[in-house]
Design an enzyme around this catalytic site. Structure first.
Site, mmCIF file in Angstrom:
data_model
loop_
_atom_site.group_PDB
_atom_site.id
_atom_site.type_symbol
_atom_site.label_atom_id
_atom_site.label_comp_id
_atom_site.label_asym_id
_atom_site.label_seq_id
_atom_site.Cartn_x
_atom_site.Cartn_y
_atom_site.Cartn_z
ATOM 1 N N TYR A 1 36.102 41.132 53.548
ATOM 2 C CA TYR A 1 37.517 41.239 53.189
ATOM 3 C C TYR A 1 38.214 41.998 54.312
ATOM 4 O O TYR A 1 37.933 43.185 54.527
ATOM 5 C CB TYR A 1 37.683 41.998 51.875
ATOM 6 N N PRO B 1 42.881 35.641 43.180
ATOM 7 C CA PRO B 1 41.472 35.419 43.503
ATOM 8 C C PRO B 1 40.800 36.566 44.252
ATOM 9 O O PRO B 1 39.584 36.537 44.434
ATOM 10 C CB PRO B 1 41.512 34.161 44.372
ATOM 11 N N HIS C 1 23.947 38.451 46.914
ATOM 12 C CA HIS C 1 24.556 39.425 47.821
ATOM 13 C C HIS C 1 24.486 40.804 47.190
ATOM 14 O O HIS C 1 24.792 40.960 46.009
ATOM 15 C CB HIS C 1 26.016 39.071 48.105
ATOM 16 N N LYS D 1 37.399 37.122 39.894
ATOM 17 C CA LYS D 1 37.221 37.305 38.457
ATOM 18 C C LYS D 1 37.486 36.072 37.604
ATOM 19 O O LYS D 1 37.137 36.046 36.427
ATOM 20 C CB LYS D 1 38.146 38.442 37.968
ATOM 21 N N TYR E 1 33.535 44.921 40.788
ATOM 22 C CA TYR E 1 33.295 43.664 41.498
ATOM 23 C C TYR E 1 32.055 42.950 40.969
ATOM 24 O O TYR E 1 32.056 41.726 40.786
ATOM 25 C CB TYR E 1 33.157 43.934 42.996
#
Length: 389
Positions: free
Chosen positions: A197, A288, A72, A292, A380
């Site tokens: 998200y 979560p 991704h 990580k 991220y």
């Protein structure tokens, strides 16, 4: 019995540490209370940072990952009914790969067994002694026989509820969050090529996937939620509401797994006690939202493998002495990022209007400022090893 490194726990941290040590010529034994089938089927995280993928490639563990993993190059932040893509490739020149933790574990177990690694599953009554200078791990094997394993050092990779962290009294830093995730694994083909998200008035939702046939989805719920109160139909209805956006469709399918997971942050300091070294969830827990957990575990054992190799092969103690401080710098950066993502995306349970306005302001800024979006992308996708100061 004797070995150089006794490893408690056959999750990603313990198995990868054993593999890295073997490459450096260091012997280890891995002890696991669960069965091999259990650890290989236990569904956990699914996002691999760029440095994690590069490390697995470097040490010969990425053949199936490269074939079946789903790269991704961004994620979407969805709020006020609109999608806003954070383009990792453009912002930081790297991305992430979706590949389930259980798949990483399968690859590690296969590699260790192929190379003659000593993995012992279904052990019980594990105890640790002599951690100051002459460690001994006692345990009962699957046939009921009692054994003592004498080691130069012990690596505690047995998770938050394992025995390793309880073997001494580290200072604990903790935060409980006032919400949980109701998660499902569904046999439904993904309809979106990247993670979403979503911040909605009714609560947070996450759209993700595990394969071209399986989706992984989450809903923000109260921590005391009983999963039996949520029928499949109710879950799909709520996901449809919170993930709604123009042009977005949600495939529904049979729910394969369903569960509620609480959210907390925990850090144990220091991560070393004598000749016991903690790694992964035994030393720290992150919510979560920042993806990580497994990546931190892998970062820990990368540092630990180098430190133990220098110590056991050459008597150089600098790495083991610096281990805790080195890892904690990355841990606290990940804790902050995970806290920030969590607080920005989850709706306060008390309906605080002030907090809600702050969230929307932060979201708007993050998607409109290249600097803010770059910070999200940098954290991220994973900071370079050795790049956290």
């Amino acid at each position: 019995m004797r070995t150089q490194v006794g490893i408690v726990g056959a999750g990603p941290a313990g198995l990868l540490l054993s593999h890295l040590l073997a490459l450096a010529g260091i012997d280890s034994v891995v002890l696991e209370t669960r069965s091999r089938a259990y650890v290989e089927q236990r569904v956990r995280a699914g996002v691999l940072e760029h440095p994690t993928v590069e490390l697995l490639r470097e040490v010969g563990l990425a053949e199936r990952l490269d074939r079946e993993g789903m790269p991704h190059e961004g994620v979407s932040l969805r709020f006020e009914g609109e999608d806003h893509r954070i383009d990792f490739a453009d912002l930081v020149g790297r991305g992430i790969t979706v590949y389930g933790q259980q798949e990483v574990v399968k690859d590690l177990i296969a590699a260790r067994l192929r190379d003659g690694g000593d993995l012992r599953f279904e052990v019980a009554d594990v105890t640790l002694d002599g951690l100051a200078d002459t460690p001994v791990i006692a345990y009962t094997d699957a046939d009921g026989q009692r054994h003592e394993l004498r080691c130069d050092v012990v690596a505690g990779c047995d998770g938050f509820h394992g025995i390793s962290r309880g073997a001494y009294a580290p200072e604990m830093f903790e935060r409980e969050y006032p919400y949980a995730w109701l998660g499902i694994l569904a046999k439904a083909a993904p309809t979106h090529h990247e993670l979403v998200y979503a911040n909605h008035d009714r609560g947070f939702a996450l759209y993700s996937m595990r394969s071209p046939e399986i989706t992984r989805l989450y809903l923000q719920v109260p921590p005391d939620t009983d999963v039996h109160d949520w029928s499949d139909a109710r879950i799909w209805d709520e996901l449809g509401t919170r993930l709604a956006a123009e042009g977005f469709t949600l495939n529904e399918g049979p729910v394969l797994e369903k569960g509620v997971t609480g959210m907390r942050s925990v850090v144990a300091e220091p991560m070393r006690h004598g000749r016991l070294f903690l790694a992964g969830d035994a030393a720290h827990i992150v919510p979560p939202t920042g993806a990580k957990g497994m990546n931190l575990a892998i970062a820990d054992v990368r540092v630990l493998a180098d430190a133990l190799t220098a110590f056991l092969a050459r008597g150089d103690e600098r790495g083991v002495d610096a281990y805790s401080d080195t890892c904690l710098r990355r841990v606290w950066r990940a804790e902050h990022f995970s806290w920030w993502m969590t607080s920005m995306l989850h709706v306060a349970p008390d309906g605080d209007a002030f907090t809600r306005r702050l969230q929307l302001s932060q979201l708007r800024y993050t998607v409109s400022s290249r600097a803010a979006a770059t910070s999200l992308a940098e954290n991220y996708t994973g900071l370079p090893y050795g790049g956290v100061r």
